[in-house]
Design a protein around this motif. Structure first.
Motif, PDB file in Angstrom:
ATOM      1  N   ILE A  16      -7.008  -3.136  -2.528  1.00  0.00           N
ATOM      2  CA  ILE A  16      -5.872  -3.205  -1.620  1.00  0.00           C
ATOM      3  C   ILE A  16      -4.674  -2.490  -2.239  1.00  0.00           C
ATOM      4  O   ILE A  16      -4.574  -2.363  -3.463  1.00  0.00           O
ATOM      5  CB  ILE A  16      -5.490  -4.666  -1.286  1.00  0.00           C
ATOM      6  N   VAL A  17      -3.804  -2.000  -1.374  1.00  0.00           N
ATOM      7  CA  VAL A  17      -2.587  -1.325  -1.845  1.00  0.00           C
ATOM      8  C   VAL A  17      -1.523  -2.381  -2.089  1.00  0.00           C
ATOM      9  O   VAL A  17      -1.008  -2.989  -1.154  1.00  0.00           O
ATOM     10  CB  VAL A  17      -2.094  -0.300  -0.807  1.00  0.00           C
ATOM     11  N   GLU A  18      -1.225  -2.631  -3.342  1.00  0.00           N
ATOM     12  CA  GLU A  18      -0.228  -3.638  -3.718  1.00  0.00           C
ATOM     13  C   GLU A  18       0.357  -3.245  -5.061  1.00  0.00           C
ATOM     14  O   GLU A  18      -0.287  -3.407  -6.105  1.00  0.00           O
ATOM     15  CB  GLU A  18      -0.864  -5.027  -3.800  1.00  0.00           C
ATOM     16  N   PRO A  19       1.564  -2.676  -5.083  1.00  0.00           N
ATOM     17  CA  PRO A  19       2.160  -2.190  -6.333  1.00  0.00           C
ATOM     18  C   PRO A  19       2.160  -3.244  -7.439  1.00  0.00           C
ATOM     19  O   PRO A  19       2.573  -4.381  -7.226  1.00  0.00           O
ATOM     20  CB  PRO A  19       3.588  -1.829  -5.910  1.00  0.00           C
ATOM     21  N   GLY A  20       1.690  -2.839  -8.612  1.00  0.00           N
ATOM     22  CA  GLY A  20       1.691  -3.715  -9.780  1.00  0.00           C
ATOM     23  C   GLY A  20       0.466  -4.588  -9.916  1.00  0.00           C
ATOM     24  O   GLY A  20       0.196  -5.121 -11.007  1.00  0.00           O
ATOM     25  N   LEU A  21      -0.303  -4.756  -8.850  1.00  0.00           N
ATOM     26  CA  LEU A  21      -1.453  -5.662  -8.912  1.00  0.00           C
ATOM     27  C   LEU A  21      -2.597  -5.114  -9.768  1.00  0.00           C
ATOM     28  O   LEU A  21      -3.164  -5.863 -10.581  1.00  0.00           O
ATOM     29  CB  LEU A  21      -1.944  -5.989  -7.499  1.00  0.00           C
ATOM     30  N   PRO A  22      -2.974  -3.840  -9.644  1.00  0.00           N
ATOM     31  CA  PRO A  22      -4.053  -3.338 -10.511  1.00  0.00           C
ATOM     32  C   PRO A  22      -3.742  -3.514 -11.992  1.00  0.00           C
ATOM     33  O   PRO A  22      -4.617  -3.909 -12.781  1.00  0.00           O
ATOM     34  CB  PRO A  22      -4.152  -1.856 -10.129  1.00  0.00           C
ATOM     35  N   GLU A  23      -2.492  -3.246 -12.371  1.00  0.00           N
ATOM     36  CA  GLU A  23      -2.114  -3.397 -13.782  1.00  0.00           C
ATOM     37  C   GLU A  23      -2.176  -4.864 -14.217  1.00  0.00           C
ATOM     38  O   GLU A  23      -2.616  -5.177 -15.328  1.00  0.00           O
ATOM     39  CB  GLU A  23      -0.698  -2.852 -14.001  1.00  0.00           C
ATOM     40  N   LEU A  24      -1.750  -5.753 -13.340  1.00  0.00           N
ATOM     41  CA  LEU A  24      -1.771  -7.184 -13.652  1.00  0.00           C
ATOM     42  C   LEU A  24      -3.194  -7.690 -13.830  1.00  0.00           C
ATOM     43  O   LEU A  24      -3.494  -8.451 -14.757  1.00  0.00           O
ATOM     44  CB  LEU A  24      -1.067  -7.950 -12.531  1.00  0.00           C
ATOM     45  N   VAL A  25      -4.084  -7.239 -12.946  1.00  0.00           N
ATOM     46  CA  VAL A  25      -5.485  -7.651 -13.032  1.00  0.00           C
ATOM     47  C   VAL A  25      -6.128  -7.095 -14.303  1.00  0.00           C
ATOM     48  O   VAL A  25      -6.814  -7.823 -15.040  1.00  0.00           O
ATOM     49  CB  VAL A  25      -6.264  -7.180 -11.781  1.00  0.00           C
ATOM     50  N   SER A  26      -5.897  -5.835 -14.587  1.00  0.00           N
ATOM     51  CA  SER A  26      -6.485  -5.221 -15.793  1.00  0.00           C
ATOM     52  C   SER A  26      -6.007  -5.915 -17.056  1.00  0.00           C
ATOM     53  O   SER A  26      -6.795  -6.162 -17.984  1.00  0.00           O
ATOM     54  CB  SER A  26      -6.143  -3.731 -15.845  1.00  0.00           C
ATOM     55  N   ALA A 284      -0.108   1.582   9.263  1.00  0.00           N
ATOM     56  CA  ALA A 284      -0.009   0.255   8.639  1.00  0.00           C
ATOM     57  C   ALA A 284       1.166  -0.509   9.243  1.00  0.00           C
ATOM     58  O   ALA A 284       2.125   0.084   9.735  1.00  0.00           O
ATOM     59  CB  ALA A 284       0.177   0.381   7.132  1.00  0.00           C
ATOM     60  N   PHE A 285       1.107  -1.840   9.178  1.00  0.00           N
ATOM     61  CA  PHE A 285       2.163  -2.619   9.815  1.00  0.00           C
ATOM     62  C   PHE A 285       3.492  -2.505   9.077  1.00  0.00           C
ATOM     63  O   PHE A 285       4.555  -2.755   9.654  1.00  0.00           O
ATOM     64  CB  PHE A 285       1.740  -4.091   9.960  1.00  0.00           C
ATOM     65  N   LYS A 286       3.456  -2.097   7.805  1.00  0.00           N
ATOM     66  CA  LYS A 286       4.674  -1.847   7.041  1.00  0.00           C
ATOM     67  C   LYS A 286       4.345  -0.898   5.913  1.00  0.00           C
ATOM     68  O   LYS A 286       3.172  -0.737   5.523  1.00  0.00           O
ATOM     69  CB  LYS A 286       5.279  -3.144   6.499  1.00  0.00           C
ATOM     70  N   ALA A 287       5.375  -0.255   5.371  1.00  0.00           N
ATOM     71  CA  ALA A 287       5.172   0.642   4.242  1.00  0.00           C
ATOM     72  C   ALA A 287       4.771  -0.147   3.003  1.00  0.00           C
ATOM     73  O   ALA A 287       5.111  -1.319   2.853  1.00  0.00           O
ATOM     74  CB  ALA A 287       6.454   1.428   3.969  1.00  0.00           C
ATOM     75  N   GLY A 288       4.032   0.502   2.112  1.00  0.00           N
ATOM     76  CA  GLY A 288       3.637  -0.129   0.865  1.00  0.00           C
ATOM     77  C   GLY A 288       2.344  -0.907   0.945  1.00  0.00           C
ATOM     78  O   GLY A 288       1.958  -1.587  -0.011  1.00  0.00           O
ATOM     79  N   THR A 289       1.640  -0.835   2.079  1.00  0.00           N
ATOM     80  CA  THR A 289       0.382  -1.551   2.232  1.00  0.00           C
ATOM     81  C   THR A 289      -0.558  -0.738   3.105  1.00  0.00           C
ATOM     82  O   THR A 289      -0.131   0.161   3.835  1.00  0.00           O
ATOM     83  CB  THR A 289       0.604  -2.939   2.873  1.00  0.00           C
ATOM     84  N   ASN A 290      -1.849  -1.044   3.024  1.00  0.00           N
ATOM     85  CA  ASN A 290      -2.828  -0.423   3.920  1.00  0.00           C
ATOM     86  C   ASN A 290      -3.352  -1.429   4.939  1.00  0.00           C
ATOM     87  O   ASN A 290      -4.430  -1.275   5.492  1.00  0.00           O
ATOM     88  CB  ASN A 290      -3.991   0.178   3.115  1.00  0.00           C
ATOM     89  N   ALA A 312      -3.160  12.023  17.152  1.00  0.00           N
ATOM     90  CA  ALA A 312      -3.488  12.372  15.770  1.00  0.00           C
ATOM     91  C   ALA A 312      -2.534  11.598  14.873  1.00  0.00           C
ATOM     92  O   ALA A 312      -1.318  11.700  15.021  1.00  0.00           O
ATOM     93  CB  ALA A 312      -3.338  13.874  15.535  1.00  0.00           C
ATOM     94  N   ALA A 313      -3.090  10.800  13.976  1.00  0.00           N
ATOM     95  CA  ALA A 313      -2.265   9.893  13.177  1.00  0.00           C
ATOM     96  C   ALA A 313      -2.442  10.156  11.688  1.00  0.00           C
ATOM     97  O   ALA A 313      -3.540  10.469  11.223  1.00  0.00           O
ATOM     98  CB  ALA A 313      -2.624   8.445  13.489  1.00  0.00           C
ATOM     99  N   TYR A 314      -1.333   9.999  10.979  1.00  0.00           N
ATOM    100  CA  TYR A 314      -1.365  10.110   9.515  1.00  0.00           C
ATOM    101  C   TYR A 314      -0.674   8.905   8.902  1.00  0.00           C
ATOM    102  O   TYR A 314       0.421   8.516   9.328  1.00  0.00           O
ATOM    103  CB  TYR A 314      -0.665  11.384   9.033  1.00  0.00           C
ATOM    104  N   ASP A 315      -1.319   8.318   7.906  1.00  0.00           N
ATOM    105  CA  ASP A 315      -0.724   7.245   7.113  1.00  0.00           C
ATOM    106  C   ASP A 315      -1.122   7.467   5.661  1.00  0.00           C
ATOM    107  O   ASP A 315      -2.313   7.697   5.377  1.00  0.00           O
ATOM    108  CB  ASP A 315      -1.221   5.878   7.593  1.00  0.00           C
ATOM    109  N   PRO A 316      -0.169   7.427   4.721  1.00  0.00           N
ATOM    110  CA  PRO A 316      -0.485   7.713   3.317  1.00  0.00           C
ATOM    111  C   PRO A 316      -1.536   6.787   2.717  1.00  0.00           C
ATOM    112  O   PRO A 316      -2.184   7.149   1.730  1.00  0.00           O
ATOM    113  CB  PRO A 316       0.868   7.524   2.606  1.00  0.00           C
ATOM    114  N   ALA A 317      -1.713   5.580   3.290  1.00  0.00           N
ATOM    115  CA  ALA A 317      -2.620   4.598   2.694  1.00  0.00           C
ATOM    116  C   ALA A 317      -3.888   4.381   3.495  1.00  0.00           C
ATOM    117  O   ALA A 317      -4.716   3.546   3.117  1.00  0.00           O
ATOM    118  CB  ALA A 317      -1.893   3.263   2.522  1.00  0.00           C
ATOM    119  N   ILE A 318      -4.060   5.119   4.590  1.00  0.00           N
ATOM    120  CA  ILE A 318      -5.199   4.856   5.469  1.00  0.00           C
ATOM    121  C   ILE A 318      -5.936   6.153   5.761  1.00  0.00           C
ATOM    122  O   ILE A 318      -5.345   7.116   6.265  1.00  0.00           O
ATOM    123  CB  ILE A 318      -4.739   4.196   6.791  1.00  0.00           C
ATOM    124  N   ALA A 319      -7.234   6.162   5.446  1.00  0.00           N
ATOM    125  CA  ALA A 319      -8.068   7.329   5.707  1.00  0.00           C
ATOM    126  C   ALA A 319      -9.174   7.025   6.714  1.00  0.00           C
ATOM    127  O   ALA A 319      -9.781   7.942   7.256  1.00  0.00           O
ATOM    128  CB  ALA A 319      -8.688   7.837   4.404  1.00  0.00           C
TER     129      ALA A 319
END
Length: 403
Positions: A16-26, A284-290, A312-319
């Motif tokens: 999931i897209v969540e700033p800081g979470l991958p580092e916290l988990v690692s 996405a429903f808000k920026a910073g998440t997918n 045609a839609a573009y979202d930085p977190a959704i492919a």
């Protein structure tokens, strides 16, 4: 049980897209303070507290669906050590703490309500720097133990009964939903009176009784919490014979806001959406998440498709492809041959787009900015027109305005 997901998390991979979470988990895995197992029973062995953090989505009739809670409680019941506290982080209807106690059938296992107040996109920061800690239980010792777990965070604590703690979460989220519906209604008035919502909310925000947060108009509120929590509180209110008309009106206004946005898009392409090509920035429903759950952006896109528009839609977190529309890998591809471009999610990178390139790619000249995110002057300088929410529509091109 999702063994693949557990394996990925155990390897430090967070999907999931969540700033800081991958580092916290690692870091937790590397330090040996965090591990992932399959099955709730395995996690309960020798535990002092077990936190229930399972989804409670909208169920039939709008009430909260507690099946995941009930399933995990049934799995845990015979494996909890005596004295272990079962702590509910999930958003659950008033009375769920008592219900869990009954399902456990364990007088030696206290149940505590400890609702979370985390926002997607800033969940790690919100957890480490909380506004408050809310804990409710009929067992004072268990409540104090849970409060002590957060002592290092230095946040104020509200220790109360379980029913009050459960209601705090709904009361808070539904207040925010009403605040958003209110500002969207005020934005509509601004358009009709020729006022500017930015100036209006600035003037409101200096009032300490109101504050600046949740005063940004948009295409409506959504996400994984506000829609289901407003619906659940309405159902709870009905169950005790109270008609929560104020909250019901806020939910109705939210749907009306989405319809107003769709009407603006239709007007921008000449009134008929059928065959119109629309470029969308954000799903996405808000920026910073997918997260696409109850996304107002996705809701608008779905209605456009249903009316025959080519989207045609573009979202930085959704492919991932979405029904009825083309999901592209570039905002410039979303704008290609578009009759109108619509900003639906407040991703900050949209401010940095080369709007001259966007203008060259488009067929039409309308940019509808439902988040009031862009600098109108930048957009106008390319020969495009710009329209926000609750702001005067600017159709004069910058070149002609100064000529």
């Amino acid at each position: 049980m999702d063994r693949v997901k557990v394996a990925r998390l155990s390897a430090g991979r967070v999907d999931i897209v969540e700033p800081g979470l991958p580092e916290l988990v690692s870091r937790g895995i590397a330090e040996g303070t965090l591990s992932f197992v399959v099955g709730a029973a395995g996690a309960a062995v020798e535990a002092d507290a077990v936190f229930l953090c399972v989804p409670t989505p909208m169920g039939a009739g709008g009430a909260a669906d507690l099946r995941a809670v009930e399933e995990v409680v049934a799995e845990l019941a015979d494996h909890l050590p005596s004295g272990c506290a079962v702590v509910t982080k999930s958003t659950v209807p008033v009375g769920t703490t008592q219900r869990i106690s009954a399902l456990l059938g364990r007088t030696d296992v206290p149940v505590v309500s400890n609702p979370e107040f985390l926002r997607e996109g800033s969940a790690v920061r919100d957890f480490l720097r909380p506004d408050r800690i809310v804990v409710g239980s009929e067992t004072a010792e268990a409540a104090r133990m849970v409060v002590d777990l957060y002592s290092a965070l230095g946040a104020p604590s509200v220790v109360t009964d379980a029913a009050s703690a459960e209601l705090v979460k709904y009361a808070a989220n539904c207040f925010l939903a009403m605040k958003l519906s209110y500002v969207n209604s005020v934005a509509e008035l601004c358009e009709r009176f020729g006022a500017d919502i930015d100036s209006v909310t600035e003037g409101m925000g200096y009032d300490r009784r109101i504050g600046r947060s949740f005063l940004e108009p948009g295409p409506g509120w959504g996400g994984s919490c506000l829609p289901k929590d407003t619906s659940a509180l309405l159902r709870m209110s009905e169950s005790v014979g109270f008609g929560f008309d104020l909250l019901g009106a806020a939910a109705a206004e939210n749907l009306a806001q989405r319809e107003r946005v769709i009407a603006k898009i239709a007007k921008a392409v000449g009134g008929d959406l059928s065959g119109a090509r629309i470029g969308l920035l954000g799903l996405a429903f808000k920026a910073g998440t997918n997260d696409l759950r109850d996304s107002p952006a996705l809701g608008v896109a779905s209605v456009l498709c249903a009316h025959g528009a080519e989207v045609a839609a573009y979202d930085p977190a959704i492919a991932e492809e979405q029904p009825g529309m083309l999901v592209v890998d570039s905002p410039y591809r979303a704008a290609k041959d578009a009759d109108a471009v619509v900003v639906l999610t407040e991703w900050p990178e949209f401010r940095k787009l080369d709007w001259h390139v966007m203008a060259e790619a488009m067929h039409g000249d309308t940019v509808l900015d439902t988040r009031n995110l862009l600098d109108p002057t930048t957009v106008l300088s390319t020969g495009l027109s710009w329209q926000g929410i609750g702001r005067p529509r600017i159709v004069e091109h910058a070149t002609s305005a100064v000529g």
